[in-house]
Design a protein around this motif. Structure first.
Motif, PDB file in Angstrom:
ATOM      1  N   VAL A 326       0.839  -1.200   0.000  1.00  0.00           N
ATOM      2  CA  VAL A 326       0.000   0.000   0.000  1.00  0.00           C
ATOM      3  C   VAL A 326       0.872   1.248   0.000  1.00  0.00           C
ATOM      4  CG1 VAL A 326      -1.703   1.340   1.293  1.00  0.00           C
ATOM      5  CG2 VAL A 326      -1.947  -1.144   1.107  1.00  0.00           C
ATOM      6  N   VAL A 327       1.871   1.272   0.881  1.00  0.00           N
ATOM      7  CA  VAL A 327       2.781   2.410   0.935  1.00  0.00           C
ATOM      8  C   VAL A 327       3.634   2.461  -0.332  1.00  0.00           C
ATOM      9  CG1 VAL A 327       4.715   3.450   2.191  1.00  0.00           C
ATOM     10  CG2 VAL A 327       2.825   2.410   3.444  1.00  0.00           C
ATOM     11  N   ALA A 330       1.769   4.111  -2.974  1.00  0.00           N
ATOM     12  CA  ALA A 330       1.696   5.559  -2.758  1.00  0.00           C
ATOM     13  C   ALA A 330       2.945   6.241  -3.296  1.00  0.00           C
ATOM     14  CB  ALA A 330       1.518   5.862  -1.269  1.00  0.00           C
ATOM     15  N   GLN A 335      -0.121   9.775  -4.903  1.00  0.00           N
ATOM     16  CA  GLN A 335      -0.551   9.853  -3.512  1.00  0.00           C
ATOM     17  C   GLN A 335       0.639  10.184  -2.618  1.00  0.00           C
ATOM     18  OE1 GLN A 335      -2.625   6.321  -2.353  1.00  0.00           O
ATOM     19  NE2 GLN A 335      -2.529   6.765  -0.169  1.00  0.00           N
ATOM     20  N   SER A 339      -0.555  10.239   3.315  1.00  0.00           N
ATOM     21  CA  SER A 339      -1.989  10.461   3.137  1.00  0.00           C
ATOM     22  C   SER A 339      -2.840   9.424   3.858  1.00  0.00           C
ATOM     23  CB  SER A 339      -2.336  10.489   1.647  1.00  0.00           C
ATOM     24  OG  SER A 339      -1.955   9.276   1.028  1.00  0.00           O
ATOM     25  N   ASP A 340      -2.483   8.153   3.742  1.00  0.00           N
ATOM     26  CA  ASP A 340      -3.284   7.113   4.403  1.00  0.00           C
ATOM     27  C   ASP A 340      -3.274   7.284   5.920  1.00  0.00           C
ATOM     28  OD1 ASP A 340      -4.238   5.783   2.180  1.00  0.00           O
ATOM     29  OD2 ASP A 340      -2.488   4.482   2.022  1.00  0.00           O
ATOM     30  N   GLU A 341      -2.099   7.592   6.470  1.00  0.00           N
ATOM     31  CA  GLU A 341      -2.002   7.765   7.915  1.00  0.00           C
ATOM     32  C   GLU A 341      -2.791   8.985   8.375  1.00  0.00           C
ATOM     33  OE1 GLU A 341      -1.220   6.982  11.793  1.00  0.00           O
ATOM     34  OE2 GLU A 341      -0.835   5.684  10.054  1.00  0.00           O
ATOM     35  N   LEU A 343      -5.412  10.326   6.843  1.00  0.00           N
ATOM     36  CA  LEU A 343      -6.833   9.983   6.740  1.00  0.00           C
ATOM     37  C   LEU A 343      -7.271   9.109   7.914  1.00  0.00           C
ATOM     38  CD1 LEU A 343      -7.067   9.217   2.909  1.00  0.00           C
ATOM     39  CD2 LEU A 343      -8.204  11.089   4.116  1.00  0.00           C
ATOM     40  N   LYS A 344      -6.407   8.201   8.286  1.00  0.00           N
ATOM     41  CA  LYS A 344      -6.714   7.314   9.407  1.00  0.00           C
ATOM     42  C   LYS A 344      -6.873   8.095  10.700  1.00  0.00           C
ATOM     43  CE  LYS A 344      -4.748   3.412  11.992  1.00  0.00           C
ATOM     44  NZ  LYS A 344      -3.591   2.478  12.073  1.00  0.00           N
ATOM     45  N   ASN A 349     -10.410   7.155   6.965  1.00  0.00           N
ATOM     46  CA  ASN A 349      -9.557   6.173   6.299  1.00  0.00           C
ATOM     47  C   ASN A 349     -10.253   5.459   5.149  1.00  0.00           C
ATOM     48  OD1 ASN A 349     -11.010   5.131   8.625  1.00  0.00           O
ATOM     49  ND2 ASN A 349     -10.126   3.148   8.126  1.00  0.00           N
ATOM     50  N   ASN A 350     -11.533   5.693   4.973  1.00  0.00           N
ATOM     51  CA  ASN A 350     -12.232   5.068   3.848  1.00  0.00           C
ATOM     52  C   ASN A 350     -12.182   5.919   2.588  1.00  0.00           C
ATOM     53  OD1 ASN A 350     -13.049   2.781   5.280  1.00  0.00           O
ATOM     54  ND2 ASN A 350     -14.858   3.841   6.105  1.00  0.00           N
ATOM     55  N   THR A 352     -10.819   7.390  -0.634  1.00  0.00           N
ATOM     56  CA  THR A 352      -9.878   6.887  -1.628  1.00  0.00           C
ATOM     57  C   THR A 352      -9.559   7.980  -2.633  1.00  0.00           C
ATOM     58  OG1 THR A 352     -11.692   6.039  -2.994  1.00  0.00           O
ATOM     59  CG2 THR A 352     -10.672   4.509  -1.445  1.00  0.00           C
TER      60      THR A 352
END
Length: 372
Positions: A326-327, A330, A335, A339-341, A343-344, A349-350, A352
């Motif tokens: 996933v990373v 990115a 991305q 960004s994922d962290e 958003l979390k 975190n959902n 996209t």
């Protein structure tokens, strides 16, 4: 055979250190007490790590640029695009689209040319128009910044009318297809009539302008059709020529970088056409839209510099983050790594990333003459 990773991973901590040429015993320099270093110094030494990374990264990128091949760089312009083929043998550039493209678009832009003169003098009240609910009142206030009672727009509009009048007089000598000549005449005649009426009345408003622009819209669509035909043919022809020159094996790995302004970066006209002339299996990763604010001073270097970053990140992603795809994805894409962290932590975190636009993914066989 043991891999490098497996071999080192199977050694003990001290054994591995000795194997790689350094001692596990701290040196005198390593034992300096923390109190001998200020917080600022400590942080500067940490910043230096990233500065060193950036220097190493820039060096790799600068060298990688020399090895990028084959690449087609597209600079979107008023002529339908300037195309440059980059190979190990050098570069060649061409504007492959016929003048029909630029001529058709030039006249089709007439309503926008008039709007650009009168826009700041529009009343900042939205009249009862069919599209009134689509006009942002605040945007209108910002655009209509001049006094709507002023007549300062008359002289610049008359100056633009002089250009329109000359083009209308000379139109029959331009050698255009009959349908395109007729549509151009309709647009120019409508524009000149609008200007004549507005200047005589010393007044215009959104309703009168929309009545004019709506009346010439069918003719504008005709111009758009002719411009599109000219662009498709020109782009397909040059891509076919370069494909034969490069060879099938190299063409399968072709990168295309399309430089555009942000306002035309989604479903960009050249991107749509080029897509069907590339290796379909690699379009998603090898066809790159590079939007910007204004055309860069050195478009070819800008394209290759960004492409080098993309290519080396593709490889770095899988080797730096081998345990987290996933990373890795990115780092390989648009991305941001955090960004994922983020958003979390924000509880989103959902969310996209917006999907990339699809460019005629179900193409009619035989549309592009260079299709495999």
């Amino acid at each position: 055979m043991a891999t490098r990773r497996g071999f080192i991973g199977g050694a003990t901590g001290v054994g591995t250190a000795a194997l790689l040429g350094y001692s596990a015993t701290p040196s005198a320099a390593d034992t300096v007490t923390a109190t001998a270093v200020t917080q600022t110094q400590a942080r500067e030494s940490m910043f230096a790590v990233n500065a060193g990374m950036r220097a190493n990264y820039a060096t790799l990128k600068a060298e990688l640029i020399k090895h990028l091949s084959p690449v087609v760089v597209v600079q979107n312009d008023a002529k339908g695009g300037r195309f440059t083929l980059v190979t190990q043998d050098g570069q060649e550039s061409v504007n492959p689209v016929s003048q029909t493209f630029e001529l058709a678009k030039s006249i089709a832009h007439t309503p926008l040319g008039i709007f650009s003169v009168i826009a700041s003098y529009l009343a900042d009240k939205i009249p009862n128009l069919p599209n009134a609910d689509r006009i942002d009142p605040h945007d209108l206030v910002m655009v209509a910044y001049n006094d709507d009672a002023s007549t300062a727009w008359i002289e610049p509009l008359k100056a633009y009318a002089a250009k329109l009048s000359t083009a209308r007089t000379n139109l029959p000598a331009a050698g255009l297809p009959a349908a395109l000549q007729t549509s151009c005449a309709t647009i120019l005649d409508g524009a000149l009539a609008f200007i004549k009426t507005s200047v005589a009345a010393k007044h215009f408003d959104m309703a009168s302008f929309e009545q004019f622009s709506g009346s010439v819209y069918p003719a504008i669509r005709t111009n758009m059709e002719h411009a599109s035909q000219a662009q498709i043919k020109g782009v397909q022809d040059i891509m076919k020529t370069w494909r034969a020159k490069v060879g099938e094996t190299a063409w399968a790995d072709l990168y295309c970088v399309v430089i555009s302004q942000w306002t035309t970066s989604v479903l960009n006209q050249n991107t749509i056409i080029i897509k069907d002339c590339m290796n379909a299996a690699k379009v998603a990763t090898h066809l790159i839209d590079l939007p910007g604010l204004e055309p860069p001073a050195d478009p070819i270097f800008t394209a290759l510099d960004n492409l080098a970053r993309i290519v080396q990140d593709n490889i770095a992603a899988e080797m730096v983050f081998p345990k987290d795809t996933v990373v890795a994805d990115a780092l390989k894409g648009q991305q941001d790594l955090l960004s994922d962290e983020i958003l979390k932590q924000l509880g989103s975190n959902n969310v996209t990333a917006q999907a990339a636009p699809l460019y005629n993914t179900v193409a009619t066989p035989g549309v592009c003459p260079v299709r495999k």
